[in-house]
Design an enzyme around this catalytic site. Structure first.
Site, mmCIF file in Angstrom:
data_model
loop_
_atom_site.group_PDB
_atom_site.id
_atom_site.type_symbol
_atom_site.label_atom_id
_atom_site.label_comp_id
_atom_site.label_asym_id
_atom_site.label_seq_id
_atom_site.Cartn_x
_atom_site.Cartn_y
_atom_site.Cartn_z
ATOM 1 N N HIS A 159 0.841 -1.206 0.000
ATOM 2 C CA HIS A 159 0.000 0.000 0.000
ATOM 3 C C HIS A 159 0.877 1.258 0.000
ATOM 4 O O HIS A 159 0.459 2.308 -0.491
ATOM 5 C CB HIS A 159 -0.889 0.042 1.258
ATOM 6 C CG HIS A 159 -1.651 -1.235 1.491
ATOM 7 N ND1 HIS A 159 -2.582 -1.712 0.604
ATOM 8 C CD2 HIS A 159 -1.592 -2.144 2.510
ATOM 9 C CE1 HIS A 159 -3.089 -2.846 1.086
ATOM 10 N NE2 HIS A 159 -2.504 -3.126 2.229
ATOM 11 N N HIS A 217 5.482 6.584 6.806
ATOM 12 C CA HIS A 217 5.196 6.163 5.433
ATOM 13 C C HIS A 217 4.679 7.373 4.660
ATOM 14 O O HIS A 217 4.472 8.437 5.244
ATOM 15 C CB HIS A 217 4.153 5.035 5.431
ATOM 16 C CG HIS A 217 2.859 5.470 6.013
ATOM 17 N ND1 HIS A 217 2.569 5.396 7.361
ATOM 18 C CD2 HIS A 217 1.780 6.062 5.440
ATOM 19 C CE1 HIS A 217 1.372 5.899 7.572
ATOM 20 N NE2 HIS A 217 0.881 6.315 6.432
ATOM 21 N N HIS A 225 2.104 8.934 1.211
ATOM 22 C CA HIS A 225 1.012 8.784 0.236
ATOM 23 C C HIS A 225 1.349 9.757 -0.895
ATOM 24 O O HIS A 225 1.851 10.864 -0.635
ATOM 25 C CB HIS A 225 -0.333 9.176 0.855
ATOM 26 C CG HIS A 225 -0.690 8.373 2.082
ATOM 27 N ND1 HIS A 225 -1.501 7.262 2.044
ATOM 28 C CD2 HIS A 225 -0.313 8.517 3.384
ATOM 29 C CE1 HIS A 225 -1.628 6.770 3.272
ATOM 30 N NE2 HIS A 225 -0.898 7.494 4.103
ATOM 31 N N GLU A 279 -3.320 13.393 1.342
ATOM 32 C CA GLU A 279 -4.608 12.897 1.864
ATOM 33 C C GLU A 279 -5.390 14.083 2.429
ATOM 34 O O GLU A 279 -6.509 14.355 1.987
ATOM 35 C CB GLU A 279 -4.350 11.851 2.945
ATOM 36 C CG GLU A 279 -3.589 10.631 2.380
ATOM 37 C CD GLU A 279 -3.970 9.342 3.045
ATOM 38 O OE1 GLU A 279 -3.698 9.177 4.243
ATOM 39 O OE2 GLU A 279 -4.567 8.494 2.367
ATOM 40 N N HIS A 331 3.426 10.559 6.809
ATOM 41 C CA HIS A 331 2.762 10.294 8.100
ATOM 42 C C HIS A 331 3.733 9.643 9.064
ATOM 43 O O HIS A 331 4.258 8.554 8.787
ATOM 44 C CB HIS A 331 1.551 9.369 7.887
ATOM 45 C CG HIS A 331 0.420 10.047 7.199
ATOM 46 N ND1 HIS A 331 -0.551 9.364 6.497
ATOM 47 C CD2 HIS A 331 0.114 11.362 7.076
ATOM 48 C CE1 HIS A 331 -1.425 10.227 5.998
ATOM 49 N NE2 HIS A 331 -1.049 11.463 6.344
ATOM 50 N N THR A 376 -6.252 6.339 7.845
ATOM 51 C CA THR A 376 -6.787 6.664 6.515
ATOM 52 C C THR A 376 -6.778 5.449 5.591
ATOM 53 O O THR A 376 -7.080 5.557 4.403
ATOM 54 C CB THR A 376 -5.959 7.776 5.839
ATOM 55 O OG1 THR A 376 -4.632 7.246 5.604
ATOM 56 C CG2 THR A 376 -5.883 9.017 6.691
ATOM 57 N N THR A 377 -6.411 4.283 6.168
ATOM 58 C CA THR A 377 -6.520 3.035 5.401
ATOM 59 C C THR A 377 -7.231 2.021 6.272
ATOM 60 O O THR A 377 -7.225 2.163 7.508
ATOM 61 C CB THR A 377 -5.129 2.447 5.055
ATOM 62 O OG1 THR A 377 -4.485 2.050 6.273
ATOM 63 C CG2 THR A 377 -4.256 3.441 4.328
HETATM 64 N N1 LIG Z 1 -4.996 -6.447 14.064
HETATM 65 C C1 LIG Z 1 -4.333 -6.039 15.284
HETATM 66 C C2 LIG Z 1 -3.595 -4.739 15.066
HETATM 67 O O1 LIG Z 1 -4.517 -3.757 14.562
HETATM 68 C C3 LIG Z 1 -3.876 -2.575 14.216
HETATM 69 C C4 LIG Z 1 -4.676 -1.912 13.052
HETATM 70 O O2 LIG Z 1 -3.790 -1.273 12.150
HETATM 71 C C5 LIG Z 1 -2.743 -2.044 11.662
HETATM 72 C C6 LIG Z 1 -2.265 -1.594 10.356
HETATM 73 N N2 LIG Z 1 -2.474 -0.174 10.031
HETATM 74 C C7 LIG Z 1 -1.743 0.808 10.606
HETATM 75 O O3 LIG Z 1 -0.979 0.572 11.504
HETATM 76 C C8 LIG Z 1 -1.906 2.222 10.067
HETATM 77 C C9 LIG Z 1 -1.143 3.249 10.622
HETATM 78 C C10 LIG Z 1 -1.284 4.558 10.144
HETATM 79 C C11 LIG Z 1 -2.168 4.844 9.103
HETATM 80 S S1 LIG Z 1 -2.347 6.485 8.531
HETATM 81 N N3 LIG Z 1 -2.315 6.524 6.953
HETATM 82 O O4 LIG Z 1 -3.654 6.929 8.975
HETATM 83 O O5 LIG Z 1 -1.226 7.237 9.066
HETATM 84 C C12 LIG Z 1 -2.931 3.823 8.541
HETATM 85 C C13 LIG Z 1 -2.790 2.497 9.029
HETATM 86 ZN ZN LIG Z 2 -0.780 7.413 6.081
#
Ligand SMILES: NCCOCCOCCNC(=O)c1ccc(S(N)(=O)=O)cc1
Ligand SMILES: [Zn+2]
Length: 261
Positions: free
Chosen positions: A64, A94, A96, A106, A119, A199-200
């Site tokens: 992603h 990371h 975007h 975003e 981010h 945001t994902t």
């Molecule tokens: N399943 C147990 C752990 O659950 C954690 C859920 O998130 C895990 C993966 N995603 C992320 O860590 C994650 C972190 C930051 C952002 S963002 N783009 O909002 O900065 C988006 C996603």
């Molecule tokens: Zn992000």
């Protein structure tokens, strides 16, 4: 399987609410920021970053985005101050970004997008034992968002862009030691802050967003290197260029955006 999501026509942001109904929730991110409607809050102190002893571990392509992970077993690199009641531990950062010449941030400001958005993801290790637990709690995460605007070459971003060829394919990971993300930050850390979400997917409503007003300047050439990554794994036959991996702005639903100054 149900957890397959992406940024394409069939698996993109408009379809995420099928497997992740919180996508239609009351505190979703990103948002369009309207500076003149943001409430200036004199009680909002400066953001304080203590990254001097941060320990980067690796750089990876997770299908992603490109992610740099940090050692987060103690408080060696934390963000505090501003809207935060506790120090939050740096876990990863990371990006975007968009396609050539298109925009890819975003968050937007008065409807305007930037070329990309960085981010820096932190979690509240005072209140929670693991990142996973924090990522599902309303005050579990703090994400520092930095806009990237194209212009002159960024003097330190090459440390990341020079490594991108090693993580071209989904699932690739390579060592990435000794990188301190403080070198990526703009000179001023004046910010907007509001309560939002990842945001994902899983789009958990667990993020205190801190969006820095001043963008970092990077060259089109540096940004172009992000587009040499692909969403797909090395074993897959079609190569889908990694670009436009951003979610569009979501409804504010009555939330207040505060401004540091
Ligand atoms: N399943 C147990 C752990 O659950 C954690 C859920 O998130 C895990 C993966 N995603 C992320 O860590 C994650 C972190 C930051 C952002 S963002 N783009 O909002 O900065 C988006 C996603
Ligand atoms: Zn992000």
């Amino acid at each position: 399987t149900g957890n397959q999501w992406g940024y394409g026509k069939d698996d993109g942001p408009s379809a995420w609410n099928i497997n992740y109904p919180v996508a239609d929730g009351d505190r979703q991110s990103p948002i369009d920021i309207l500076p003149h409607q943001a409430r200036h809050d004199p009680n909002l102190g400066p953001i304080v970053l203590n990254y001097d002893r941060c320990t980067s571990i690796n750089i990876a392509n997770n299908g992603h985005s490109v992610v740099v992970e940090f050692e987060d077993s103690d408080d060696r690199s934390v963000i505090q101050g501003g809207p935060l009641d506790n120090p939050y531990r740096l876990k990863q950062f990371h990006f975007h970004w968009g396609g050539k010449g298109c925009h890819g941030s975003e968050h937007t400001v008065e409807g305007n997008s930037y070329a990309s958005e960085l981010h820096l993801v932190h979690w509240n290790a005072v209140k929670f034992k693991t990142f996973g637990e924090a990522a599902s709690a309303p005050d579990g995460l703090a994400v520092l968002g930095i806009f990237l605007e194209t212009g002159d070459e960024h003097r330190w971003l090459h440390m990341i862009t020079d490594s991108l060829y090693t993580v071209k394919f989904k699932g690739s990971v390579t060592d990435f030691k000794g990188f301190n993300p403080k070198c990526l930050l703009p000179s001023s850390l004046h910010y907007w802050t509001y309560l939002g979400s990842l945001t994902t997917p899983p789009l958990h409503e667990s993020v205190i967003w801190i969006v820095v007003k001043e963008p970092m300047i990077v060259s089109e050439k540096q940004l172009g290197k992000f587009r040499t990554l692909v969403f797909t794994g090395e074993e897959e036959d079609e190569r889908t260029r990694m670009e436009n991996n951003f979610r569009p702005p979501q409804l504010l639903k009555g939330r207040t955006v505060r401004s540091s100054n």
